[in-house]
Every structure is written in C-alpha cells, then in structure tokens.
Design an enzyme around this catalytic site. Sequence first.
Site, PDB file in Angstrom:
ATOM      1  N   ASP A 216      -4.560 -31.519   3.456  1.00  0.00           N
ATOM      2  CA  ASP A 216      -3.214 -31.208   2.970  1.00  0.00           C
ATOM      3  C   ASP A 216      -2.485 -32.443   2.431  1.00  0.00           C
ATOM      4  OD1 ASP A 216      -2.445 -28.549   2.887  1.00  0.00           O
ATOM      5  OD2 ASP A 216      -2.089 -28.450   5.045  1.00  0.00           O
TER       6      ASP A 216
ATOM      7  N   GLN B 253      -2.274 -25.926  10.109  1.00  0.00           N
ATOM      8  CA  GLN B 253      -1.321 -24.997   9.500  1.00  0.00           C
ATOM      9  C   GLN B 253       0.069 -25.165  10.121  1.00  0.00           C
ATOM     10  OE1 GLN B 253      -1.995 -22.950   6.860  1.00  0.00           O
ATOM     11  NE2 GLN B 253       0.163 -22.367   6.865  1.00  0.00           N
TER      12      GLN B 253
ATOM     13  N   LYS C  89      -6.606 -18.374   2.662  1.00  0.00           N
ATOM     14  CA  LYS C  89      -7.313 -19.648   2.444  1.00  0.00           C
ATOM     15  C   LYS C  89      -8.777 -19.533   2.847  1.00  0.00           C
ATOM     16  CE  LYS C  89      -3.167 -22.402   3.299  1.00  0.00           C
ATOM     17  NZ  LYS C  89      -2.422 -23.237   4.267  1.00  0.00           N
TER      18      LYS C  89
END
Length: 265
Positions: free
Chosen positions: A120, A97, A53
């Site tokens: 997200d 994460q 990422k």
Amino acid sequence: MAQILDGKALSGQILENLKTDIAHTVAEGAPPPGLGILTVGNNPASRTYVRNKLKKAARAGFYTRHISLPQQATQAEVLEAVRTLNTDPAVHGFIVQLPLPQGLDEDQILSAVSPAKDADGFHPENLGRIVAGHPRIFPATPAGVMRLLRAYEIPTEGKHVVIAGRSRIVGKPLSLMMADREGGNAAVTLIHSRVPGPERFTRQADIFVSAVGRPRLWKAGHFRPGVTIIDVGINYDEEGNLCGDVDFPSVEPMAPAPSPPSPAA
Ligand SMILES: NC(=O)c1ccc[n+]([C@@H]2O[C@H](COP(=O)([O-])OP(=O)(O)OC[C@H]3O[C@@H](n4cnc5c(N)ncnc54)[C@H](OP(=O)(O)O)[C@@H]3O)[C@@H](O)[C@H]2O)c1
C-alpha cells in the site's frame, strides 16, 4: 457534453495486461507474484474491498494469502500476523486493511510492515522516499489518479491542481506526486476542512481531485468550465445511496468532450 474518465474500464484493461504478463513469467518458471492481506475485525466496507482485491488478484494470476483476525485481536497478535507475512517467501507484498479496530496502534502496525513488502506504500520509509524524490512504491489511490490522467492524455505539467483532503493515504501523497519534477510538474494547492471559502481555490483549478468523504459536497459553482474533476470519495448519502464527494449531475455539463483511455500510458 462532459468527458467521463472511465476508471472501471481502465482498471479492466490493466488487469488483462497484468494477467498476460503474469502468465508469461509463470510459464518461464518463475513463481507467481504473491499478495497478502491482513484484516482485523468485521468492518463491512473493508470486507467488500478485501473480497474484491482477492478476487481480482486471483483472476490476474497472483498467489494470495489472507490472514483474518477477530475484532478483539490484541496489538501483539496483529504484530505477529504482520511478522508472519513479512517472512512468508511466497508473499511478495501485502496490505494491512484499514481502518483497524479502535484501540490498536495503527502507526506501530504499519511501521512493522517490511518496507520492501509494503504493497500500500503507507510505511513511513516509503512515504519518506516520495518526499526525497526516490520513490519505491506509491500509495494505490494517488497512483490510480495519476494513471487515469495519463491514460486520458490530460497533461498536469504547469497546470493548477487543487486537491481537497490531506490524509496520508490520498491527499498528502498525491500533492507530492503532482508537484514532483518526475511526476506531475504541476502547481499544487492542498485544501482541507480548516480552509474557509474553498471556492477561492477550486474555481482556479485546471484539475480538481476530491478525497474528502462528504456526499456531494462540490457543486457546479465551485468550478470554472473546462475543469477536469476526479472524485475519489466513496460515500453513502442519507438514503443509503452510494455517491462521491462531487455532485455529479451539477458539474457534468462543465467538462470537455470524450476520448477513449489508453491503458499503455
Ligand atoms: N477510491 C479509492 O480508492 C479510495 C481510497 C481511499 C479513500 N477513498 C475515499 O476517499 C474519501 C477520503 O478518504 P480519506 O481516507 O482520505 O479520508 P480522511 O482520512 O477522513 O480525510 C479526509 C480529508 O478531507 C478533509 N475534509 C473534510 N471535510 C472537508 C471539507 N468540507 N472541505 C475540505 N476538506 C474537508 C479533512 O480535513 P482535516 O484534515 O482538516 O480533517 C481530511 O484532510 C472517502 O470517501 C473514502 O471512502 C477512496
């Protein structure tokens, strides 16, 4: 011959378009978009995902900020790092994460992310907005599934979409997006581990999406010819080989013929 929906090729095209767009806005004097990532601990899969990422974001022209906390980080330390990213003006959106180490309260941490910076789309406010029909951001994997279908001009309207897996990061939001009037406009069936005889549903699917996390669970007998299958699963089999939820060689002959993706879709 099966049609392969080449997500890798499509993501490469999207990244190139993004790079051009960012270069233009920066040339006009705007700051680069800023992506933050917060990691806790040393999960090997997460390390690989985060490295990719950060690499891709940097290649596209993003400013990136990675906060990495040790495995033993306390709830208070994680919440403090979330606050740091919430208030960093150079970070426009960030990711916590997952999975977080055991013992941390994931719900509290995700809820502490500013909804406006929730890259997200896991914050309850953003998930709730999808239910309410006023989405701000979609979780990345369901958004990727919708984008892939659009790029290959595979219609969802009026189709029967069967989704396996009901996690809040993939299956559940995808089912809402597929059913939504402004989204997929599909008839949606959501199956999970408590549904016996899943072939009752999978054999009726025009489009089948699996987000289950079980190596090669779905075989040709689960489907009818012509079905479109999207395999979200990322698994390792007993020999340690990377594989999906779908037994690809078994189902490959069932799908229709190829056509190239259109990144503008
Ligand atoms: N490609 C990507 O970008 C991406 C992103 C995220 C995840 N993934 C991958 O997608 C997979 C799923 O991830 P996740 O985080 O959504 O998983 P998760 O939270 O573990 O959820 C798995 C879901 O699958 C259901 N399930 C388990 N066994 C089943 C079975 N035999 N038949 C039908 N349903 C079954 C579970 O049912 P219950 O609810 O009843 O337990 C649950 O709803 C994993 O392989 C993961 O690595 C990929």
